[in-house]
Scaffold this active site. Structure first.
Site, short mmCIF file in Angstrom:
data_model
loop_
_atom_site.label_atom_id
_atom_site.label_comp_id
_atom_site.label_asym_id
_atom_site.label_seq_id
_atom_site.Cartn_x
_atom_site.Cartn_y
_atom_site.Cartn_z
N ARG A 1 4.68 0.78 -6.22
CA ARG A 1 4.63 -0.16 -5.10
C ARG A 1 3.64 -1.29 -5.35
NH1 ARG A 1 6.44 2.13 -0.14
NH2 ARG A 1 4.86 1.04 1.05
N GLU B 1 17.71 -16.31 -10.68
CA GLU B 1 17.28 -14.94 -10.98
C GLU B 1 16.65 -14.86 -12.36
OE1 GLU B 1 16.71 -12.55 -9.20
OE2 GLU B 1 16.53 -10.84 -10.55
N GLU C 1 7.92 -13.44 -13.21
CA GLU C 1 7.24 -12.34 -12.50
C GLU C 1 6.72 -11.28 -13.47
OE1 GLU C 1 9.38 -9.84 -9.75
OE2 GLU C 1 11.26 -10.21 -10.77
N HIS D 1 16.84 -36.11 -11.44
CA HIS D 1 16.30 -36.81 -10.25
C HIS D 1 14.81 -36.60 -10.12
CE1 HIS D 1 20.31 -37.95 -9.03
NE2 HIS D 1 20.71 -36.72 -9.28
N ASN E 1 -1.11 0.89 6.05
CA ASN E 1 -0.25 -0.07 5.36
C ASN E 1 0.24 -1.04 6.41
OD1 ASN E 1 1.35 -1.41 3.50
ND2 ASN E 1 3.09 -0.03 3.75
N GLY E 2 0.05 -2.35 6.17
CA GLY E 2 0.47 -3.36 7.15
C GLY E 2 -0.66 -4.37 7.33
N LYS F 1 12.80 -13.53 -13.01
CA LYS F 1 12.51 -12.42 -13.93
C LYS F 1 11.45 -12.83 -14.94
CE LYS F 1 13.95 -9.29 -12.29
NZ LYS F 1 14.16 -9.87 -11.05
N CYS G 1 0.83 -1.21 0.00
CA CYS G 1 0.00 0.00 0.00
C CYS G 1 0.86 1.25 0.00
CB CYS G 1 -0.88 0.02 1.26
SG CYS G 1 -1.92 -1.41 1.41
N LYS H 1 6.45 -3.52 -5.06
CA LYS H 1 7.89 -3.23 -5.08
C LYS H 1 8.53 -3.48 -3.72
CE LYS H 1 11.76 -1.92 -6.84
NZ LYS H 1 12.45 -2.86 -7.75
N TRP I 1 -3.01 -2.44 -1.67
CA TRP I 1 -2.58 -3.76 -2.17
C TRP I 1 -3.26 -4.74 -1.23
CZ3 TRP I 1 0.43 -7.93 -0.34
CH2 TRP I 1 0.87 -8.83 -1.32
C1 AGP Z 1 12.49 -9.12 -7.67
O1 AGP Z 1 12.38 -8.78 -9.06
C2 AGP Z 1 11.23 -8.92 -6.93
N1 AGP Z 1 10.72 -7.62 -7.11
C3 AGP Z 1 11.29 -9.39 -5.49
O2 AGP Z 1 11.68 -10.74 -5.48
C4 AGP Z 1 12.24 -8.61 -4.55
O3 AGP Z 1 13.58 -8.88 -4.89
C5 AGP Z 1 11.98 -9.08 -3.11
O4 AGP Z 1 10.65 -8.77 -2.79
C6 AGP Z 1 12.94 -8.44 -2.08
O5 AGP Z 1 12.72 -7.07 -2.05
P1 AGP Z 1 13.81 -6.17 -1.29
O6 AGP Z 1 15.11 -6.33 -2.03
O7 AGP Z 1 13.28 -4.77 -1.36
O8 AGP Z 1 13.93 -6.67 0.12
#
Ligand code: AGP
Length: 610
Positions: free
Chosen positions: A27, A487, A494, A510, A106-107, A491, A2, A605, A80
């Site tokens: 965000r 990674e 997501e 396996h 937010n929370g 990418k 949020c 984010k 969110w």
């Molecule tokens: C990565 O592309 C994502 N946005 C997500 O995995 C992110 O790396 C993760 O939420 C950790 O966020 P931070 O680095 O702000 O702690």
């Protein structure tokens, strides 16, 4: 997560609130709303499901129908969803039954069901499915006629995390706020005062920004800010250094922030390494404080979530090889789920771009409670993780707007390399020519990132044209190449919503290899010379079952299908180059699949809830 924005001052509040929410869009959210005091002292509320444009439309419609939307004090929110579906009635701000209090949050209020049941039994009518509404209703239930006293009495009843913005009907023009775990900033501008969940919404107005600590509250008026603690005692605060992240969040000529941030990586890594690697001498500044008595560090744990954990997976390999210390990379959420054997001989490295990821912040606190040394690698100054670690090494990625991290990830890798090399140097496990070769490789890295982006864009686009229509893909590698594959896989999934799995190359046979069918894409990362031959064998096992291979390597002797040849670099630094074609692959696939690249569905984010 949020987004929260609040303003009170001499200017019309609505435009400031809407523009502030726009700065917070990255965000991630699914509905938005605002509430403001009108000149007559009444509280107007407007909310809309979907994007901010829907709220702007609602404001325009209301104004055109004669609603009074003037007003110089109000709150805005992008939601969110955690409890209750995305909808107008679940959007914030939420009001108490008789309208005494309007709040944004937010929370997560973890005991909201019990509180709600108690108040419903007393006849309180709830209008939403959210945990947040419970706070508004409880404030009204406990109202003393003095909002500050009411807040002080109410907050201890809440379990969980909150950043709260609050309007009290009897005090037009005044904003209240309170913080526990979820970040909250307040600020003074030329025309008044503001509050927000992160600096991006405040920096267009001011550099005079203050960070609320857990348990702290504040009262904002057009004239100024009063801070007070959980007991109601006034406290004094100094502004934070948030201005470093004033990167005008503009896409410029780019179609998406993610593509711009991919291209910003060479300069971001160069800016990050510069203070750590002056004249090829490693110096970590305040980061050295966590490395005192280096011989007394018996174990390293890298903690993070998502891509930050992937960086930790690189770190643990390099730490073991260079420093001769047992090292592990642990998911922050899992680290907290079990009893940990760490102690004062453990160095915990918390990796976090935002510095506000709840799981990582809680893992940091657990590590500190166990007596471990804590060093964080963070991109946002003034963030909770940065403030609460024993020491912090800042990445200089600048504001990263796209939800899918690229430049922050690459700068985190750069800091990890310098950290591990420095610790090895201090422990005497690494010196002379081998250290010199590593530092030479590190110095060359930004230019090699630039060269790789230039040379691998076309082949990555060709890969995407072959891969984008698939619903499943696999990424395999060994050692550092497996960390890179993790990674690359994240990418792709997501932002393009293609199901992707990263696997240790030796592990595929396996079980998972049974999923391969004719044409299943398998991306192979073969950049660690010591294991390339074995990964090549694993790729051929996949091809023998019909898989379509896409291979990344820096070995000119290899001849693999759809091969992208990367520049040769120091073997321990190869992840920084092999990840680049996979970032571009993901970006291009998402573009071909017409996905919302910068704001992928359901993602945020900064994940400030656990
Ligand atoms: C990565 O592309 C994502 N946005 C997500 O995995 C992110 O790396 C993760 O939420 C950790 O966020 P931070 O680095 O702000 O702690």
């Amino acid at each position: 997560m949020c987004g929260i924005i609040g303003y009170t001052g001499l200017e019309e509040a609505t435009p400031i609130l809407l523009d502030g929410l726009e700065q917070l869009e990255y965000r991630g959210y699914d509905s938005a709303g605002l509430a403001l005091f009108t000149p007559g002292g009444s509280l107007q509320r407007l909310r809309a499901k979907g994007r901010l444009s829907a709220l702007r439309d609602r404001v325009r419609e209301q104004a055109e129908s004669g609603a009074d939307l003037r007003g110089t004090a109000g709150l805005g929110h992008t939601r969110w969803a955690t409890h209750g579906e995305p909808s107008e009635r679940n959007a914030h701000p939420h009001r108490s039954a008789n309208g005494l209090y309007s709040i944004v949050h937010n929370g997560i209020i973890e005991n909201f069901e019990a509180l709600r049941a108690e108040m419903e039994a007393e006849g309180v009518a709830f209008t939403s499915e959210t945990d947040t509404e419970v706070v508004a209703q409880l404030l009204e239930k406990l109202d003393t006629g003095d909002a500050r006293e009411t807040l002080r009495r109410t907050l201890p009843h809440l379990e969980g995390s909150f950043a709260l913005g609050i309007l009290y009907h009897s005090e037009p023009g005044v904003l209240y706020c309170a913080r526990r775990q979820s970040p909250l900033l307040v600020a003074r501008s030329q025309s008044g005062t503001l509050l927000a969940s992160d600096a991006a919404a405040l920096l267009p107005h001011t550099r005079s920004i203050f960070r609320l600590e857990d348990g702290e509250m504040a009262r904002l008026t057009a004239e100024g800010i009063t801070f007070f603690d959980g007991k109601g005692n006034e406290t004094a605060k100094s502004p934070i250094e948030a201005a470093r992240h004033v990167t005008a969040a503009e896409k410029g000529a780019y179609a998406h922030f993610m593509r711009k941030e991919i291209d910003e990586q060479p300069e971001a890594v160069r800016r990050t390494l510069e203070p750590l690697l002056r004249s090829r001498q490693l110096q970590l500044g305040e980061g050295e404080r966590a490395l005192h008595d280096p011989g007394d560090i018996h174990r390293m744990i890298f903690l993070g979530c998502g891509s930050a954990w992937h960086v930790g997976c690189v770190g643990r390999i390099i730490a073991e090889e260079l420093c001769g210390i047992p090292a592990s990379a642990e998911l922050a959420s899992e680290f907290r789920a079990q009893k940990s054997a760490i102690n004062s001989h453990t160095l915990c490295v918390i990796v976090s771009q935002s510095g506000e990821t709840a799981d990582s912040l809680m893992a940091l606190r657990l590590a500190a409670e166990c007596g471990a040394r804590t060093l964080s690698i963070v991109n946002v100054e003034g963030s909770s993780i940065a403030e609460e670690s024993d020491c912090v090494l800042f990445t200089k990625a600048g504001l990263e707007v796209a939800v899918a991290t690229t430049k922050a990830y690459s700068t985190q890798l750069a800091v990890i390399y310098a950290l591990c090399a420095r610790l090895a140097q201090l422990r005497g496990t690494w010196s002379g020519d081998s250290l010199a070769a590593f530092l030479h490789g590190l110095t060359a890295l930004p230019d090699q990132i630039e060269e790789t982006l230039r040379t691998c864009e076309a082949p990555a686009i060709a890969w995407a044209q072959e891969l984008a229509a698939n619903e499943h893909a696999y990424f395999i590698g060994r050692s550092l190449d497996h960390a890179a594959a993790l990674e690359g896989s994240l990418k792709l999934k997501e932002i393009s919503y293609i199901h992707a799995e990263a696997y240790a190359a030796g592990e595929l046979k396996h079980g998972t290899i049974s999923l391969l069918e004719s044409g299943t894409p398998v991306v192979g990362v073969c950049c660690r010379q010591s294991v390339t031959a074995k990964t090549k064998n694993n790729l051929e096992e996949c091809a023998a079952r019909g898989a379509k291979l896409f291979c990344l390597t820096n070995d000119t002797a290899l001849r693999l299908p759809r091969q992208i040849l990367l520049p040769r670099c120091h073997t321990l630094l190869a992840t920084s180059l092999s990840v680049l074609p996979m970032q571009l692959l993901a970006y291009k696939c998402a573009e071909l699949r017409k996905c919302d690249i910068d704001k992928p569905r359901s993602l945020a984010k900064s994940v400030t809830v656990e």
